[in-house]
Scaffold this active site. Structure first.
Site, mmCIF file in Angstrom:
data_model
loop_
_atom_site.group_PDB
_atom_site.id
_atom_site.type_symbol
_atom_site.label_atom_id
_atom_site.label_comp_id
_atom_site.label_asym_id
_atom_site.label_seq_id
_atom_site.Cartn_x
_atom_site.Cartn_y
_atom_site.Cartn_z
ATOM 1 N N ASN A 198 46.608 50.554 42.377
ATOM 2 C CA ASN A 198 47.505 49.416 42.158
ATOM 3 C C ASN A 198 48.168 49.629 40.798
ATOM 4 O O ASN A 198 47.589 49.321 39.758
ATOM 5 C CB ASN A 198 46.720 48.105 42.191
ATOM 6 C CG ASN A 198 47.608 46.888 41.966
ATOM 7 O OD1 ASN A 198 48.824 46.999 41.800
ATOM 8 N ND2 ASN A 198 47.002 45.708 41.949
ATOM 9 N N ARG A 257 48.694 49.694 46.783
ATOM 10 C CA ARG A 257 49.142 48.315 46.900
ATOM 11 C C ARG A 257 50.609 48.270 46.484
ATOM 12 O O ARG A 257 50.980 48.713 45.402
ATOM 13 C CB ARG A 257 48.329 47.394 46.001
ATOM 14 C CG ARG A 257 48.748 45.937 46.131
ATOM 15 C CD ARG A 257 48.722 45.203 44.828
ATOM 16 N NE ARG A 257 49.181 43.824 44.971
ATOM 17 C CZ ARG A 257 49.450 43.033 43.946
ATOM 18 N NH1 ARG A 257 49.313 43.467 42.714
ATOM 19 N NH2 ARG A 257 49.877 41.811 44.141
ATOM 20 N N HIS A 268 50.568 37.836 48.258
ATOM 21 C CA HIS A 268 49.113 37.738 48.474
ATOM 22 C C HIS A 268 48.760 37.938 49.949
ATOM 23 O O HIS A 268 47.699 37.517 50.411
ATOM 24 C CB HIS A 268 48.556 36.384 48.010
ATOM 25 C CG HIS A 268 48.651 36.142 46.549
ATOM 26 N ND1 HIS A 268 48.981 34.908 46.018
ATOM 27 C CD2 HIS A 268 48.465 36.958 45.479
ATOM 28 C CE1 HIS A 268 48.995 34.979 44.701
ATOM 29 N NE2 HIS A 268 48.687 36.222 44.341
ATOM 30 N N ARG A 328 53.199 30.199 35.598
ATOM 31 C CA ARG A 328 54.383 29.974 36.431
ATOM 32 C C ARG A 328 54.516 28.494 36.774
ATOM 33 O O ARG A 328 53.529 27.822 37.068
ATOM 34 C CB ARG A 328 54.296 30.784 37.725
ATOM 35 C CG ARG A 328 54.325 32.285 37.523
ATOM 36 C CD ARG A 328 54.283 33.003 38.863
ATOM 37 N NE ARG A 328 54.145 34.446 38.698
ATOM 38 C CZ ARG A 328 53.286 35.208 39.366
ATOM 39 N NH1 ARG A 328 52.470 34.647 40.249
ATOM 40 N NH2 ARG A 328 53.247 36.498 39.159
ATOM 41 N N GLU A 380 40.874 42.572 48.854
ATOM 42 C CA GLU A 380 42.133 43.244 49.177
ATOM 43 C C GLU A 380 41.959 44.757 49.214
ATOM 44 O O GLU A 380 42.593 45.446 50.025
ATOM 45 C CB GLU A 380 43.197 42.851 48.158
ATOM 46 C CG GLU A 380 43.557 41.367 48.227
ATOM 47 C CD GLU A 380 44.314 40.888 47.004
ATOM 48 O OE1 GLU A 380 45.553 40.807 47.076
ATOM 49 O OE2 GLU A 380 43.658 40.590 45.989
#
Length: 395
Positions: free
Chosen positions: A7, A89, A178, A237, A381
């Site tokens: 990743n 990823r 996600h 965020r 994941e």
């Protein structure tokens, strides 16, 4: 078969070496501050090493990782030939990719075309892919997309109410993120429910957070949009807000569009409201001491999660299970309690004792007479990436 899972971020690199046939993780780690000074955290053989080491580019970082895997006291393989394939990823697959794919020149070309939709992520992923192809030219590379799981959303869910030409010409639509986590958790929930036709709401709550409505194993709506900025209030965020706020703040604060996007992505959310931190643990601690803005931050976050749960329950026509996952979802019992409070009319009844009982693995935290199951399901994941890579490359 051993899969090297990568990743790549703009200045970081997360990795694992996994056997997807038995889910065994042989090694894992993180390279940080690539291009600055370099820091390695590597775990293998029940040992963790931390080292300050120069990493001028991602190439040096990957070379350092491969050296850790094959040399020294903590080595787990004799040489890189024992690595069968590499799983990457990739944040954004746009409308090109609805599932994981073996990477070839055409796939790379499409990833480059998608850079405008993910300018912070896709360039780093592309760099990681190209370096792995250079360093391990005989090994197949697979891209596993955050957006792919959400490609089953109907147009009524993914379209924005802007002129249709902007969708056709510029790709303006909801993509969702996600997806790998939402896929894994919803699949685990179906196993726990022991039924195929399921209505599941997954709450992936971490520093970045999103919610997904999953019907019969397929995403039908999700809270993140064109970018990960839409949806829930997150660590830094803002999540959902009136679009007119953008032009209003640009005038009042004399900001450029780029400055405002940075403001909404990195200076807002829990950090902006609390004035304390983007780390929910610190905010919960301050809240317990009576800090009003900390309490407000927690209430705002929980209210927004609750709104999405109620909205998606309506879309699904009922719900079999609510699932909490990721750092906050798995560990913050106060968030789960506040989110579920008041939803008893929907058949959602939390068992407070089960909720605060810390245990590893999947667990059920609903009251015995709750019509809706409430699960905590740790996401994985990396396992999804490893299994997809294995299935695509084992031949």
């Amino acid at each position: 078969m051993l899969v090297f899972i990568l990743n790549a971020g703009s200045s970081s690199l997360k990795y694992q070496l996994m056997n997807p046939e038995n889910s065994e993780v042989l090694a894992s780690g993180l390279c940080e501050r690539i291009g600055i000074d370099g820091r390695l955290v590597h775990e293998a053989n029940d040992k963790k090493i931390k080292e300050e080491i120069s990493m001028p580019t991602h190439k040096e970082a990957i070379e350092i990782v491969l050296n850790c895997l094959t040399n020294g006291e903590n080595k787990v393989i004799n040489n890189i030939d024992e690595i069968s394939s590499i799983g990457h990823r990739v944040v954004h697959g746009g409308e090109y990719f609805s599932k994981s794919v073996i990477i070839d020149d055409d796939v790379l070309s499409k990833l480059e075309k998608l850079i405008p939709l993910a300018p912070l992520h896709n360039p780093a992923h592309i760099v990681g892919i190209k370096i792995c192809r250079e360093l391990m030219p005989t090994k197949p590379n697979v891209a596993v997309f955050d957006t792919a799981f959400h490609q089953t959303m109907p147009a009524s869910s993914y379209m924005y109410a802007v002129p249709y030409a902007d969708y056709k010409d510029h790709g303006v639509r909801k993509y969702g993120f996600h997806g790998t986590s939402h896929y894994y958790v919803s699949n685990e929930a179906s196993k726990l429910l022991n039924k195929e036709n399921t209505k599941v709401i997954v709450c992936h709550l971490g520093n970045g957070s999103s919610i997904c409505a999953v019907q019969d194993g397929k995403s039908i709506d999700t809270s993140m949009g064109l970018t990960p900025l839409e949806g829930l209030m997150m660590g830094t965020r803002s999540g959902d807000l009136d679009p007119a706020v953008i032009s209003y703040l640009m005038q009042k604060k004399e900001m450029s569009a780029e400055q405002l996007v940075n403001y909404l992505n990195k200076e807002s959310g829990l950090l902006g409201v609390s004035g304390i931190s983007s780390d929910l643990r610190e905010i919960i601690e301050a809240s317990a001491k009576g800090d009003e803005r900390a309490m407000l931050s927690i209430d705002m976050k929980c209210n927004r999660i609750k709104k999405y749960i109620c909205s998606y329950a309506g879309m699904l026509g009922g719900v079999d299970a609510i699932c909490f996952t990721a750092g906050i979802g798995e560990n913050a019992d106060i968030i789960r309690e506040k989110v579920c409070s008041g939803l008893e009319f929907m058949g959602i009844k939390l068992d407070k004792e089960k909720n605060i009982n810390r245990m590893d693995g999947n667990r059920e935290i609903n009251h015995d007479d709750s019509r809706t199951k409430i699960f905590i399901i740790p996401t994985n994941e990396e396992l999804v990436i490893a299994k997809d890579t294995y299935e695509l490359t084992k031949a």
